[in-house]
Design a protein around this motif. Structure first.
Motif, PDB file in Angstrom:
ATOM      1  N   HIS A  46       0.761  -1.063  -0.215  1.00  0.00           N
ATOM      2  CA  HIS A  46       0.179   0.175   0.121  1.00  0.00           C
ATOM      3  C   HIS A  46       1.144   1.404   0.267  1.00  0.00           C
ATOM      4  N   VAL A  47       0.535   1.750  -1.786  1.00  0.00           N
ATOM      5  CA  VAL A  47       1.673   3.710  -0.878  1.00  0.00           C
ATOM      6  C   VAL A  47       1.029   4.466  -0.264  1.00  0.00           C
ATOM      7  N   ASP A  48       0.840   5.356   0.383  1.00  0.00           N
ATOM      8  CA  ASP A  48       0.111   6.647   0.212  1.00  0.00           C
ATOM      9  C   ASP A  48       1.188   7.298   0.333  1.00  0.00           C
ATOM     10  N   MET A  49       1.076   8.669  -0.615  1.00  0.00           N
ATOM     11  CA  MET A  49       1.373   9.791  -0.813  1.00  0.00           C
ATOM     12  C   MET A  49       1.639  10.644   0.866  1.00  0.00           C
ATOM     13  N   ALA A 100       1.655  18.822  -0.138  1.00  0.00           N
ATOM     14  CA  ALA A 100       3.214  18.862  -0.073  1.00  0.00           C
ATOM     15  C   ALA A 100       3.418  19.173  -2.012  1.00  0.00           C
ATOM     16  N   VAL A 101       2.204  19.091  -3.035  1.00  0.00           N
ATOM     17  CA  VAL A 101       2.097  19.348  -4.038  1.00  0.00           C
ATOM     18  C   VAL A 101       2.027  21.085  -3.867  1.00  0.00           C
ATOM     19  N   GLU A 102       1.506  21.660  -2.935  1.00  0.00           N
ATOM     20  CA  GLU A 102       1.789  22.798  -2.844  1.00  0.00           C
ATOM     21  C   GLU A 102       3.385  23.653  -2.717  1.00  0.00           C
ATOM     22  N   SER A 113       9.589  14.597  -6.794  1.00  0.00           N
ATOM     23  CA  SER A 113       9.943  15.119  -5.772  1.00  0.00           C
ATOM     24  C   SER A 113       8.880  14.666  -4.513  1.00  0.00           C
ATOM     25  N   LEU A 114       8.519  14.333  -4.323  1.00  0.00           N
ATOM     26  CA  LEU A 114       7.395  13.777  -3.218  1.00  0.00           C
ATOM     27  C   LEU A 114       7.934  12.235  -2.756  1.00  0.00           C
ATOM     28  N   THR A 115       7.453  12.881  -1.819  1.00  0.00           N
ATOM     29  CA  THR A 115       7.528  11.130  -0.089  1.00  0.00           C
ATOM     30  C   THR A 115       6.333  10.584  -0.190  1.00  0.00           C
TER      31      THR A 115
END
Ligand code: MG
Length: 379
Positions: free
Chosen positions: A6-9, A15-17, A134-136
């Motif tokens: 399960h991948v959860d940003m 984070a995008v902002e 560039s996001l975790t």
């Protein structure tokens, strides 16, 4: 044994902002409705330090974090970035289920042999997402969806939690009931009245006990979850909700004359399904009579289908049930309620699949006319 991730940003919208507006980095960013009844949809980890949380009324968030940066959000932008993330996930496995704009389940059972360990696989997922966006993300890896979701939630942000089969019982022993799938406040209160407080408590009693308290269905589901069992497959969702082909005739045709074109349409639909690795639970026949009146008929199956023969047989049967005196100016065949073929265990004999695959290859290479079945010629 399955390997499900399960991948959860992490704090996705915020984070995008922050990524798109570097001046927001390190600041408490709170995204959500700005109206009088607005609620927080996501907030950055900096805002969480002020006890701001998702789903909290915006007015309360403003009180807790008056210096916060409050943004209305840009769903179109988040969806673009979401697509980038899902592109990365699809590099690891084609079996990706979109759980939400920033969450996915992956069936990695077939991908594990490329890695030395599940840690390495999880780190590769995180690194690839980071590199491309560039996001975790936080990742949980476990034998099923329920446990994988618990695992991704265990440590955030940038957490990687792996639950191995031998660790499941220990993990569930102290897990609060609220964390079990489908346990809302009402069920939770009921269970607490009977002295149950953790998943481990539920697992320690016989199934019949829970069935007596919650009813057969809920009792069984929760008892299975409490044992760490969750048979649900990772379901690949497709953008195409249906696949259809239709043909308008130069002159109106009788039912007998429609048989051959109908077979060709069924073959085209079948080929498209197989190309996408899908099967259809429903086949719809569309027919337009010479007077332009249009009718549709549908049939659904418990075992989804993808082979030309069955699609044609079903469509032909439905057509034969229409009034016999009619002439047709158009017929169409549509496959819908599509599911991933991989999810289906009950499938046609391999030899039939091999034959279909060979025909598909020939047609892709040499055109539709290279191999024509008898029924497609008519006469
Ligand atoms: Mg998230």
């Amino acid at each position: 044994m399955r390997i499900i991730a399960h991948v959860d940003m992490d704090a996705f919208f915020a984070a995008v902002e922050q990524r798109d507006n570097p001046e927001l980095k390190g600041k408490p960013v709170i995204v959500g409705g700005q109206g009088p009844r607005g609620v927080v949809s996501t907030c950055s980890y900096e805002a969480r330090k002020f006890k701001v949380r998702s789903a909290m009324p915006m007015a309360q968030a403003k009180k807790l974090c008056p210096h916060g940066i409050f943004l209305p959000g840009n769903m179109k932008r988040y969806q673009e970035v979401s697509r980038e993330v899902f592109e990365v996930l699809n590099r690891f496995t084609p079996i990706v289920e979109v759980a939400s704009v920033d969450e996915a389940f992956l069936d990695l059972t077939g991908a594990t042999h490329f890695y030395n360990s599940l840690e390495e696989l999880g780190e590769a997922l995180q690194a690839e997402i980071k590199k491309e966006t560039s996001l975790t993300a936080s990742v949980g890896i476990a034998p099923n969806k329920f446990l994988a979701k618990l695992a991704s939630d265990w440590r955030k942000p940038q957490g990687l939690t792996i639950i191995r089969p031998e660790e499941v019982a220990e993990f569930l022993k102290t897990l609060p009931l609220e964390k079990l799938w489908g346990v809302g406040p009402v069920t939770c209160r009921t269970l607490k009245q009977y002295g149950f407080n953790t998943a481990g408590d539920l697992a320690s009693v016989p199934l019949e006990r829970l069935e007596a308290i919650l009813g057969k269905k809920t009792g069984k589901v929760l008892w299975e979850l409490a044992q760490g069992h969750d048979p649900r497959p990772v379901e690949v969702e497709r953008e195409a909700k249906s696949m259809g082909q239709e043909q308008t005739f130069q002159v109106d045709l009788s039912a007998a004359e429609v048989k051959a074109p109908l077979a060709q349409l069924a073959g085209k639909v079948g080929r498209r399904l197989r190309k996408e690795g899908l099967a259809a639970s429903t086949i719809t026949l569309k027919a337009r009579y010479s007077d332009f009146k249009t009718v549709t008929r549908s049939r659904s199956f418990s075992t989804p289908i993808y082979d030309d023969d069955t699609i044609f047989q079903v469509a032909w049967e439905m057509l034969k049930e229409l009034p016999t005196a009619k002439k047709y100016r158009l017929v169409g065949v549509t496959a819908s309620n599509l599911v991933s073929k991989r999810q289906l265990s009950l499938f046609a004999e391999p030899c039939q699949d091999d034959l279909l695959a060979t025909l598909d290859k020939l047609k892709a290479k040499y055109g539709n006319q290279v191999v024509v079945r008898g029924r497609e010629i008519g006469g």
